[in-house]
Enzyme design. Structure first.
Site, short mmCIF file in Angstrom:
data_model
loop_
_atom_site.label_atom_id
_atom_site.label_comp_id
_atom_site.label_asym_id
_atom_site.label_seq_id
_atom_site.Cartn_x
_atom_site.Cartn_y
_atom_site.Cartn_z
N TYR A 199 0.87 -1.16 0.00
CA TYR A 199 0.00 0.00 0.00
C TYR A 199 0.91 1.22 0.00
O TYR A 199 1.37 1.68 1.04
CB TYR A 199 -0.92 -0.03 1.22
CG TYR A 199 -1.82 1.17 1.36
CD1 TYR A 199 -2.40 1.78 0.26
CD2 TYR A 199 -2.10 1.70 2.62
CE1 TYR A 199 -3.22 2.88 0.40
CE2 TYR A 199 -2.94 2.80 2.77
CZ TYR A 199 -3.49 3.38 1.65
OH TYR A 199 -4.31 4.49 1.79
N ASP B 235 -2.13 -1.28 -4.17
CA ASP B 235 -2.48 0.10 -4.49
C ASP B 235 -1.18 0.88 -4.55
O ASP B 235 -0.61 1.24 -3.52
CB ASP B 235 -3.42 0.65 -3.40
CG ASP B 235 -3.77 2.11 -3.61
OD1 ASP B 235 -3.32 2.70 -4.60
OD2 ASP B 235 -4.49 2.66 -2.75
#
Length: 255
Positions: free
Chosen positions: A108, A147
């Site tokens: 992330y 992400d």
């Protein structure tokens, strides 16, 4: 082996929005989560009804923030957390599972923030994360998913011109960070199969962006060049809701 990555924007919120039904429909061997927004024990508790999966987590020191998880039918050889740099290892952003044929790293990536106030930190993160991945690559191929908080090209963002070098996730420094990963030998699996397809994985909750498909492609599967010939399928599952991101997937044909 089908791998799925999904920024769930809070795992406890996601399970109230058909998370388990979505997981069943994806029929994956491994699911990687980002932004779990929970401590390790809270993630385990939220996923306690899952049967047939091993659950691994990495949570931030700050409660209710960031966090990653790997949920896998296949038991890994080993699981490690973080990248070994104290400055970066406070937010539970990296989790790595070692399998026979590859390392699977879910990440992330830090957002550069409002007014790009965290862009310099983000730039350092990208450089350090690349060094970490290269260390793994020296031992066996690597799959990076998650992400990445960057739209790589104009095709990956609905409104490129007004956002370029003004909005977090579409500055040249962030684009350079992903370029450097690809230059190091990593293949963007979705673009490899679909070089001209417009498909997004994140939409703002504001102004009906998802209904209008004003989105960004921020979620990726990148694989070592050695695995390029094993890419059997890649997809962005924008029919699955439950978060401001949708899941992305890759299928690898492994010997």
């Amino acid at each position: 082996m089908k791998l799925v990555s999904w920024n769930v924007n809070g795992v406890r919120a996601a399970i109230k929005k058909d998370f388990f039904e979505s997981l069943a429909s994806l029929e994956c061997d491994v699911l990687c989560l980002q932004e779990t927004k929970a401590q390790d024990d809270q993630v385990i508790e939220a996923l306690c009804d899952l049967k047939g999966y091993h659950v691994f987590t990495n949570s931030a020191i700050k409660k209710g923030y960031s966090g990653t998880s790997i949920i896998t039918r296949v038991k890994p050889i080993d699981v490690t957390r973080d990248i070994g740099i104290e400055e970066h290892d406070q937010e539970g952003r990296v989790l790595c599972a070692e399998f026979d044929a590859f390392y699977l790293v879910t990440v992330y990536t830090p957002n550069s923030g409002d007014s790009l106030k965290r862009l310099s930190y983000r730039t350092q993160w990208d450089a350090d994360f690349l060094s970490y991945v290269k260390q793994l690559e020296a031992r066996k191929p690597v799959v990076v998913c998650g992400d990445l908080n960057v739209a790589h090209r104009d095709i990956d963002i609905a409104r490129p011109k007004p956002n370029y070098n003004k909005s977090a996730g579409y500055t040249q420094k962030e684009i350079d960070g992903l370029d450097n990963l690809i230059a190091a030998g990593y293949v963007d699996t979705f673009r490899h199969l679909y070089p001209d397809t417009v498909k997004y994985s994140w939409w703002s909750y504001r102004a009906g962006a998802r209904i209008r498909n004003i989105g960004w492609r921020l979620d990726y599967f990148l694989v070592s060049h050695k695995l390029q010939e094993q890419i059997g399928a890649a997809d962005i599952h924008n029919d699955i809701h439950g978060s401001d991101h949708c899941p992305v997937s890759v299928q690898l044909s492994l010997n």
